[in-house]
Design a protein around this motif. Structure first.
Motif, short mmCIF file in Angstrom:
data_model
loop_
_atom_site.label_atom_id
_atom_site.label_comp_id
_atom_site.label_asym_id
_atom_site.label_seq_id
_atom_site.Cartn_x
_atom_site.Cartn_y
_atom_site.Cartn_z
N ALA A 153 0.83 -1.21 0.00
CA ALA A 153 0.00 0.00 0.00
C ALA A 153 0.86 1.25 0.00
O ALA A 153 0.52 2.26 -0.64
N VAL A 154 1.99 1.22 0.71
CA VAL A 154 2.91 2.36 0.70
C VAL A 154 3.49 2.55 -0.70
O VAL A 154 3.60 3.67 -1.20
N ALA A 155 3.85 1.45 -1.36
CA ALA A 155 4.37 1.55 -2.72
C ALA A 155 3.32 2.12 -3.67
O ALA A 155 3.65 2.88 -4.59
N ALA A 156 2.05 1.78 -3.44
CA ALA A 156 0.96 2.29 -4.28
C ALA A 156 0.59 3.72 -3.94
O ALA A 156 -0.34 4.26 -4.54
N ASP A 157 1.28 4.32 -2.97
CA ASP A 157 1.06 5.71 -2.57
C ASP A 157 -0.38 5.93 -2.10
O ASP A 157 -1.03 6.92 -2.45
N LEU A 158 -0.85 5.00 -1.27
CA LEU A 158 -2.16 5.13 -0.67
C LEU A 158 -2.01 5.33 0.83
O LEU A 158 -1.20 4.66 1.47
N PRO A 159 -2.77 6.23 1.43
CA PRO A 159 -2.71 6.40 2.89
C PRO A 159 -3.19 5.13 3.59
O PRO A 159 -4.21 4.55 3.21
N VAL A 160 -2.46 4.69 4.57
CA VAL A 160 -2.77 3.45 5.30
C VAL A 160 -3.05 3.80 6.75
O VAL A 160 -2.37 4.64 7.35
N LEU A 161 -4.05 3.13 7.32
CA LEU A 161 -4.38 3.31 8.73
C LEU A 161 -4.29 1.95 9.42
O LEU A 161 -5.00 1.01 9.07
N LEU A 162 -3.36 1.86 10.38
CA LEU A 162 -3.17 0.62 11.15
C LEU A 162 -4.04 0.66 12.40
O LEU A 162 -3.90 1.57 13.23
N TRP A 163 -4.92 -0.33 12.53
CA TRP A 163 -5.77 -0.44 13.70
C TRP A 163 -5.22 -1.55 14.60
O TRP A 163 -4.95 -2.65 14.14
N SER A 193 1.29 -3.11 -17.85
CA SER A 193 0.10 -2.85 -18.66
C SER A 193 -0.95 -3.93 -18.44
O SER A 193 -2.15 -3.65 -18.31
N GLU A 194 -0.50 -5.17 -18.38
CA GLU A 194 -1.42 -6.29 -18.13
C GLU A 194 -2.09 -6.15 -16.76
O GLU A 194 -3.29 -6.43 -16.61
N ALA A 195 -1.32 -5.71 -15.77
CA ALA A 195 -1.86 -5.57 -14.42
C ALA A 195 -2.94 -4.50 -14.37
O ALA A 195 -3.98 -4.68 -13.71
N VAL A 196 -2.73 -3.39 -15.06
CA VAL A 196 -3.73 -2.32 -15.08
C VAL A 196 -5.00 -2.79 -15.78
O VAL A 196 -6.12 -2.57 -15.30
N ALA A 215 -6.86 -5.24 -13.48
CA ALA A 215 -7.51 -4.58 -12.34
C ALA A 215 -8.76 -3.83 -12.79
O ALA A 215 -9.81 -3.90 -12.12
N ARG A 216 -8.67 -3.12 -13.90
CA ARG A 216 -9.84 -2.37 -14.38
C ARG A 216 -10.97 -3.30 -14.78
O ARG A 216 -12.14 -3.05 -14.49
N ARG A 217 -10.61 -4.40 -15.43
CA ARG A 217 -11.65 -5.35 -15.85
C ARG A 217 -12.32 -5.98 -14.63
O ARG A 217 -13.54 -6.20 -14.62
N ALA A 218 -11.52 -6.27 -13.59
CA ALA A 218 -12.07 -6.91 -12.40
C ALA A 218 -13.04 -5.99 -11.67
O ALA A 218 -14.18 -6.37 -11.36
N VAL A 219 -12.60 -4.77 -11.39
CA VAL A 219 -13.43 -3.84 -10.62
C VAL A 219 -14.65 -3.40 -11.44
O VAL A 219 -15.78 -3.40 -10.92
N CYS A 220 -14.43 -3.05 -12.69
CA CYS A 220 -15.57 -2.59 -13.51
C CYS A 220 -16.56 -3.72 -13.76
O CYS A 220 -17.78 -3.49 -13.79
N ARG A 262 -6.29 0.24 -7.70
CA ARG A 262 -4.84 0.44 -7.68
C ARG A 262 -4.13 -0.70 -6.95
O ARG A 262 -3.08 -1.17 -7.37
N LEU A 263 -4.73 -1.16 -5.86
CA LEU A 263 -4.13 -2.24 -5.08
C LEU A 263 -4.11 -3.55 -5.87
O LEU A 263 -3.13 -4.30 -5.82
N VAL A 264 -5.18 -3.83 -6.61
CA VAL A 264 -5.21 -5.05 -7.43
C VAL A 264 -4.14 -4.98 -8.51
O VAL A 264 -3.45 -5.97 -8.79
#
Length: 394
Positions: free
Chosen positions: A33-43, A206-209, A212-217, A252-254
Motif C-alpha cells: 500500500a505504501v508503494a501504491a502511494d495510498l494512505p494506510v491506517l493501522l488499527w 500494462s497487463e496488471a492495469v 484490475a480495471r476489468r475486475a473492478v468494472c 490500484r491495489l489489485v
C-alpha cells in the motif's frame, strides 16, 4: 566511568538488533500500500508494535520518519496559520504550514506518521482531510516522495477516543494490526522481520492495469449497489466501506498486487481494507472467476475440457456452460454440454452437476434425441430427485 555512560553503553547493546526476511502478510500488505502511494491506517490495541513497525519500515525503505501525534495538535496546525502580509487586500492572507511540513517538502521524500488518530477530536479530523487526500498543509503541497501512514486504537481502548469521521475513514486503506507470537519472541531475541518494497514485474505493468480495471468494472457493472454504501452506524462509518474513492484505491491495489505477484492473503487484506469485508470478498471471488475457462471453448472441444478443482469455481463453470447453450441453443451445443457435465461427474463431486443437468434438460427440443453422455448422468439426477422427494415428504 560515570554511571550514566555505562548505562548508555548497555542501552546501545539492547538497541543493537538485526533484521531478516520472512513471510509476514500484514507487513507485506503495508509495504504494498505504501508503494501504491495510498494512505494506510493501522488499527490495533495499544502496545502491539504499530509505532515500532513504522520505525522499522522507514529505516528499511531509507525514508526519514516524521511522527505527528494528531490529538495534541490544533486544526490550524494542519490547515495552516494565517499570516498577514504587506497588503492582505491585494495579496490575500497566506496560510503558514508547521515546521514538520516544511522539513518534509525540503527533503522531497519521507514517511509522515499520523499517530493516535482515534484520539483526535472532530475538528482536528476535519483539518486532516486535505492532508490525507490532497496532501496539502497550509500553503504547501507534500511532494510525491512522501508517503502517509496513520495508526489508531479502537475507541474502547483509546484514551478519550473518538470514532473516525466517515470522510476521513474513507480516505484510508484500513489494516488490522496484530502480533504473531513467534515474531515477537524472535524480535526480542534480537532479530525482527524486515520490510521491503514489492518487486514489480516491469513486463506486466500494462497487463496488471487492464486486469484490475476489468475486475473492478466487471463487478460494479453486475452489482451497481456496491458502488457506494455508506454504513448505517457511526462505528462502521469509521472503518472501510465502498465508495467511488475507495473502489479507485482497490483498483490500484489489485494492479500493484498483480504486478508484484502478491499472495491472495495479502491482496485480501488490502481490498477488504479499502472497500470493506463484504464488497472486498465479492471482488476476490470475481477475480477467481476471471481465470475460469471460456464456456465457448469448452463447448467447442468438450473431450479436452479441464474443470477447476474448487467446488464453487467448478459450479460457476458448469452454470456458465448451460447459460451459453441457453443463449444460443443448437443440437450440437446441447450434446457438447452433456459431455462436459459427464466429464464433471467423472472428475469431481457429482452433486455439483444436478442443477446444471436439470436446467440443461429443460432446454431440449422435441426432435432432439437423448445424447449418449446422458446415460452417465441418469443415476446422479434420479438420486437427487429421490432425495428431494424424501425431503419434501419429511
Amino acid at each position: 566511568m560515570p554511571t550514566l555512560e555505562t548505562a548508555a553503553d548497555l542501552l546501545k547493546l539492547l538497541a543493537d538488533t538485526d533484521t531478516e526476511w520472512r513471510e509476514n502478510a500484514q507487513l507485506e500488505a503495508l509495504t504494498l500500500a505504501v508503494a501504491a502511494d495510498l494512505p494506510v491506517l493501522l488499527w490495533g490495541e495499544p502496545g502491539i508494535g504499530k509505532t515500532a513497525a513504522l520505525n522499522q519500515l522507514a529505516a528499511a525503505l531509507d525514508l526519514p520518519l516524521t511522527t505527528v501525534i494528531a490529538s495534541v495538535h490544533e486544526p490550524s496546525d494542519f490547515s495552516g496559520l494565517p499570516v498577514l502580509g504587506d497588503d492582505p487586500a491585494v495579496q490575500g492572507v497566506p496560510m503558514a504550514p508547521p515546521d514538520w511540513a516544511v522539513r518534509l517538502v525540503k527533503a522531497g521524500r519521507g514517511l509522515l506518521f499520523l499517530d493516535e488518530l482515534s484520539t483526535a477530536p472532530p475538528a482536528v479530523q476535519a483539518a486532516l482531510l486535505r492532508v490525507v487526500l490532497e496532501r496539502r498543509i497550509g500553503a504547501l503541497t507534500l511532494p510525491p516522495g512522501v508517503r502517509i501512514v496513520a495508526a489508531a486504537n479502537p475507541r474502547s481502548s483509546a484514551a478519550d477516543g473518538w470514532e473516525l469521521s466517515a470522510p476521513l475513514a474513507n480516505r484510508f486503506v484500513h489494516l488490522q494490526w496484530t502480533f504473531e507470537h513467534d515474531v515477537v519472541v524472535r524480535g526480542l531475541g534480537g532479530v525482527w522481520p524486515s520490510a521491503r518494497l514489492p518487486e514489480l514485474d516491469a513486463h506486466r505493468l500494462s497487463e496488471a492495469v487492464t486486469f484490475a480495471r476489468r475486475a473492478v468494472c466487471g463487478l460494479l457493472s453486475a452489482r451497481p449497489k456496491l458502488v457506494h454504501q455508506l454504513p448505517a452506524t457511526e462505528t462502521r462509518r469509521g472503518g472501510a466501506w465502498p465508495s467511488p474513492r475507495s473502489w479507485d484505491m482497490a483498483l490500484r491495489l489489485v494492479a500493484f498486487a498483480t504486478a508484484a505477484d502478491t499472495s491472495r492473503d495479502v491482496l485480501s487484506m488490502l481490498v477488504r481494507g479499502a472497500v470493506g469485508d463484504g464488497p472486498g470478498l465479492e471482488l476476490l471471488a470475481s477475480l477467481d472467476r476471471m481465470d475460469l475457462p471460456d464456456p465457448e471453448e469448452l463447448l467447442h472441444d468438450p473431450a479436452s475440457a479441464v474443470l477447476p478443482e474448487r467446488g464453487d469455481l467448478r459450479q460457476a463453470v458448469l452454470d456458465a456452460v448451460v447459460e451459453a447453450v441457453r443463449r444460443r441453443p443448437t443440437r450440437e451445443r446441447w450434446d457438447a454440454a452433456w459431455a462436459i457435465l459427464a466429464r464433471a461427474v467423472e472428475t469431481g463431486p457429482p452433486d455439483l452437476v444436478v442443477v446444471p443437468a436439470t436446467t440443461l434438460a429443460a432446454q431440449r427440443d422435441d426432435d432432439w434425441e437423448l445424447p449418449p453422455a446422458l446415460e452417465r448422468l441418469a443415476g446422479v439426477v434420479s438420486l437427487s430427485r429421490a432425495a428431494d422427494r424424501a425431503t419434501t415428504r419429511r
